[in-house]
Design a protein around this motif. Structure first.
Motif, PDB file in Angstrom:
ATOM      1  N   ILE A  94     105.662 -48.325 -58.813  1.00 55.11           N
ATOM      2  CA  ILE A  94     106.273 -47.828 -60.049  1.00 55.11           C
ATOM      3  C   ILE A  94     107.163 -48.897 -60.676  1.00 55.11           C
ATOM      4  CG2 ILE A  94     107.864 -46.116 -61.002  1.00 55.11           C
ATOM      5  CD1 ILE A  94     105.138 -44.978 -60.240  1.00 55.11           C
ATOM      6  N   ALA A  95     107.953 -49.582 -59.853  1.00 57.98           N
ATOM      7  CA  ALA A  95     108.910 -50.563 -60.375  1.00 57.98           C
ATOM      8  C   ALA A  95     108.227 -51.714 -61.102  1.00 57.98           C
ATOM      9  CB  ALA A  95     109.767 -51.111 -59.233  1.00 57.98           C
ATOM     10  N   PHE A  96     107.036 -52.117 -60.618  1.00 58.92           N
ATOM     11  CA  PHE A  96     106.329 -53.245 -61.226  1.00 58.92           C
ATOM     12  C   PHE A  96     105.253 -52.783 -62.209  1.00 58.92           C
ATOM     13  CE2 PHE A  96     108.481 -55.408 -57.848  1.00 58.92           C
ATOM     14  CZ  PHE A  96     108.685 -56.690 -58.336  1.00 58.92           C
ATOM     15  N   GLY A  97     105.514 -51.676 -62.861  1.00 59.85           N
ATOM     16  CA  GLY A  97     104.647 -51.225 -63.945  1.00 59.85           C
ATOM     17  C   GLY A  97     103.275 -50.800 -63.503  1.00 59.85           C
ATOM     18  N   ASN A  98     103.219 -50.007 -62.436  1.00 63.25           N
ATOM     19  CA  ASN A  98     101.933 -49.502 -61.916  1.00 63.25           C
ATOM     20  C   ASN A  98     100.974 -50.635 -61.576  1.00 63.25           C
ATOM     21  OD1 ASN A  98     103.086 -47.021 -62.473  1.00 63.25           O
ATOM     22  ND2 ASN A  98     101.915 -46.692 -64.347  1.00 63.25           N
ATOM     23  N   ASP A  99     101.528 -51.669 -60.939  1.00 65.82           N
ATOM     24  CA  ASP A  99     100.741 -52.845 -60.568  1.00 65.82           C
ATOM     25  C   ASP A  99     100.606 -52.903 -59.050  1.00 65.82           C
ATOM     26  OD1 ASP A  99      99.487 -55.252 -60.347  1.00 65.82           O
ATOM     27  OD2 ASP A  99     101.190 -56.473 -61.008  1.00 65.82           O
ATOM     28  N   ALA A 224     112.959 -52.575 -55.127  1.00 61.28           N
ATOM     29  CA  ALA A 224     111.882 -53.058 -56.001  1.00 61.28           C
ATOM     30  C   ALA A 224     112.289 -53.011 -57.472  1.00 61.28           C
ATOM     31  CB  ALA A 224     110.621 -52.225 -55.783  1.00 61.28           C
ATOM     32  N   PHE A 225     113.109 -52.047 -57.844  1.00 56.50           N
ATOM     33  CA  PHE A 225     113.544 -51.943 -59.237  1.00 56.50           C
ATOM     34  C   PHE A 225     114.478 -53.097 -59.605  1.00 56.50           C
ATOM     35  CE2 PHE A 225     112.355 -47.697 -57.887  1.00 56.50           C
ATOM     36  CZ  PHE A 225     111.551 -47.276 -58.936  1.00 56.50           C
ATOM     37  N   ILE A 226     115.288 -53.541 -58.648  1.00 57.57           N
ATOM     38  CA  ILE A 226     116.139 -54.713 -58.881  1.00 57.57           C
ATOM     39  C   ILE A 226     115.279 -55.969 -58.952  1.00 57.57           C
ATOM     40  CG2 ILE A 226     118.061 -56.068 -58.003  1.00 57.57           C
ATOM     41  CD1 ILE A 226     118.784 -53.236 -58.926  1.00 57.57           C
ATOM     42  N   ALA A 227     114.315 -56.087 -58.039  1.00 59.36           N
ATOM     43  CA  ALA A 227     113.430 -57.255 -58.043  1.00 59.36           C
ATOM     44  C   ALA A 227     112.666 -57.351 -59.363  1.00 59.36           C
ATOM     45  CB  ALA A 227     112.457 -57.175 -56.875  1.00 59.36           C
ATOM     46  N   LEU A 243     111.818 -59.060 -51.717  1.00 60.15           N
ATOM     47  CA  LEU A 243     111.289 -57.752 -51.334  1.00 60.15           C
ATOM     48  C   LEU A 243     111.005 -57.642 -49.837  1.00 60.15           C
ATOM     49  CD1 LEU A 243     108.825 -57.178 -54.306  1.00 60.15           C
ATOM     50  CD2 LEU A 243     110.950 -55.926 -53.866  1.00 60.15           C
ATOM     51  N   VAL A 244     110.800 -58.766 -49.174  1.00 55.71           N
ATOM     52  CA  VAL A 244     110.500 -58.743 -47.742  1.00 55.71           C
ATOM     53  C   VAL A 244     111.757 -58.976 -46.907  1.00 55.71           C
ATOM     54  CG1 VAL A 244     109.294 -59.979 -45.884  1.00 55.71           C
ATOM     55  CG2 VAL A 244     108.082 -59.358 -47.988  1.00 55.71           C
ATOM     56  N   PHE A 245     112.571 -59.940 -47.298  1.00 56.69           N
ATOM     57  CA  PHE A 245     113.728 -60.274 -46.460  1.00 56.69           C
ATOM     58  C   PHE A 245     114.773 -59.162 -46.450  1.00 56.69           C
ATOM     59  CE2 PHE A 245     117.767 -62.229 -45.350  1.00 56.69           C
ATOM     60  CZ  PHE A 245     117.419 -63.021 -44.272  1.00 56.69           C
ATOM     61  N   GLY A 246     115.088 -58.608 -47.616  1.00 58.53           N
ATOM     62  CA  GLY A 246     116.140 -57.606 -47.717  1.00 58.53           C
ATOM     63  C   GLY A 246     115.966 -56.411 -46.793  1.00 58.53           C
ATOM     64  N   PRO A 247     114.772 -55.788 -46.768  1.00 57.75           N
ATOM     65  CA  PRO A 247     114.584 -54.651 -45.861  1.00 57.75           C
ATOM     66  C   PRO A 247     114.591 -55.042 -44.382  1.00 57.75           C
ATOM     67  CG  PRO A 247     113.001 -54.570 -47.665  1.00 57.75           C
ATOM     68  CD  PRO A 247     113.657 -55.912 -47.723  1.00 57.75           C
ATOM     69  N   MET A 248     114.303 -56.295 -44.086  1.00 61.17           N
ATOM     70  CA  MET A 248     114.318 -56.735 -42.690  1.00 61.17           C
ATOM     71  C   MET A 248     115.723 -57.106 -42.233  1.00 61.17           C
ATOM     72  SD  MET A 248     110.889 -59.073 -42.298  1.00 61.17           S
ATOM     73  CE  MET A 248     109.239 -58.379 -42.501  1.00 61.17           C
ATOM     74  N   ILE A 249     116.449 -57.846 -43.084  1.00 63.15           N
ATOM     75  CA  ILE A 249     117.781 -58.328 -42.722  1.00 63.15           C
ATOM     76  C   ILE A 249     118.707 -58.227 -43.938  1.00 63.15           C
ATOM     77  CG2 ILE A 249     119.155 -60.262 -41.897  1.00 63.15           C
ATOM     78  CD1 ILE A 249     117.222 -59.335 -39.787  1.00 63.15           C
TER      79      ILE A 249
END
Length: 289
Positions: A94-99, A224-227, A243-249
């Motif tokens: 949703i955040a990246f415009g249905n992409d 994702a909305f911030i990204a 998008l990958v680093f933040g949820p991990m650390i």
């Protein structure tokens, strides 16, 4: 941040409580692949079935490891779970415009990073790196449940779930609150513009987005909305790093990790995630421009 994260911590500790009360050690051992590589892939995959963000994944992972899941499979699950679960992937869509392209990039890079990190962890750490080994406590609970030769009733098991969840919630919660406080200080006193002007080439832009993901400590359901708001400023590769680093650390779960695992293990884990996320984001940038 605290209000955003608490529901997911609550989900995490409740799942941890159910695992403690209802999942037997031999059941996990029976379904877990013996091969190291397959076990890591298994750990990466089961994150799809746990709708938990990085705030709640730490207690779930600890409970699974104490129930018999190998450390490398548990770490793979802990790193991928906050990213590849359906809620996070749908919010990214949703955040990246249905992409679907960014959804695929995020999920694929997360699995690749988690696999590489877990593989190195399995070769480096031969013993469980917990600060407090609670395997004996878990075994004691199991014995209470089956004393007198009969299994505990559903009511007693549910009581056990609630007691365990309350203890885990307050154990993890103090690190969440302090981590959110530090992240809020960073957002208040470190202007984002100081980081943005460094993103002039692929390496520095990915490093900037990794630092930004760590500092602002967003929940993976919302990051994702911030990204997406940085699409005009940063490349696809650096956005994938965010998008990958933040949820991990991030700050919050780093403190949770430090409260659960030994410091050496946590620092090695953070270093590995940083290196492989950076490398993966550069590859993504080359492929997708």
């Amino acid at each position: 941040m605290v209000m955003e994260a608490i529901p997911f911590v609550l989900v995490g500790v409740l799942i941890s409580g159910f695992i403690q009360a209802f999942v037997k050690d031999n059941w996990i051992a029976r379904i877990m692949p013996k091969n190291r590589v397959l076990a890591i892939l298994f750990g990466c995959g089961i994150g799809m079935f746990f709708p938990s963000c990085e705030c709640g994944i730490v207690p779930i992972t600890k409970r699974l490891i104490n129930k018999g899941m190998p450390l490398h499979a548990g770490i793979a699950f802990m790193l991928t779970g906050p990213i590849i679960n359906p809620i996070v992937l749908f919010s990214t869509y949703i955040a990246f415009g249905n992409d679907w392209e960014m959804v695929g990039i995020r999920a694929g890079l997360a699995v690749a990073v988690a696999f590489c990190v877990a593989l190195i962890v399995s070769l480096t750490f031969k013993e469980l790196p917990f600060r407090v080994q609670d395997g004996q406590a878990a075994a004691g609970t199991e014995q209470v449940s089956v004393r007198k030769g009969r299994p505990a009733s559903i009511g007693k098991k549910m009581y056990e779930v609630i007691v365990h969840a309350i203890e885990e919630f307050f154990s993890v919660g103090k690190y969440l609150v302090f981590g959110a406080f530090l992240a809020a200080c960073m957002q208040t006193f470190v202007p984002t513009s100081y980081l943005l002007h460094l993103g002039s080439n692929p390496v520095t832009s990915s490093l900037v987005m990794i630092a930004l993901a760590f500092l602002i400590s967003l929940c993976s359901e919302a990051d994702a909305f911030i990204a997406a708001s940085f699409r005009s400023t940063f490349t696809v590769g650096s956005l994938s790093a965010f998008l990958v680093f933040g949820p991990m650390i991030d700050i919050k779960n780093t403190l949770m990790l430090l409260g659960t695992y030994r410091s050496k293990f946590v620092f090695v884990l953070i270093a590995l995630v940083t290196v492989f996320t950076l490398a993966g984001s550069l590859i993504v940038g080359r492929i997708f421009g």
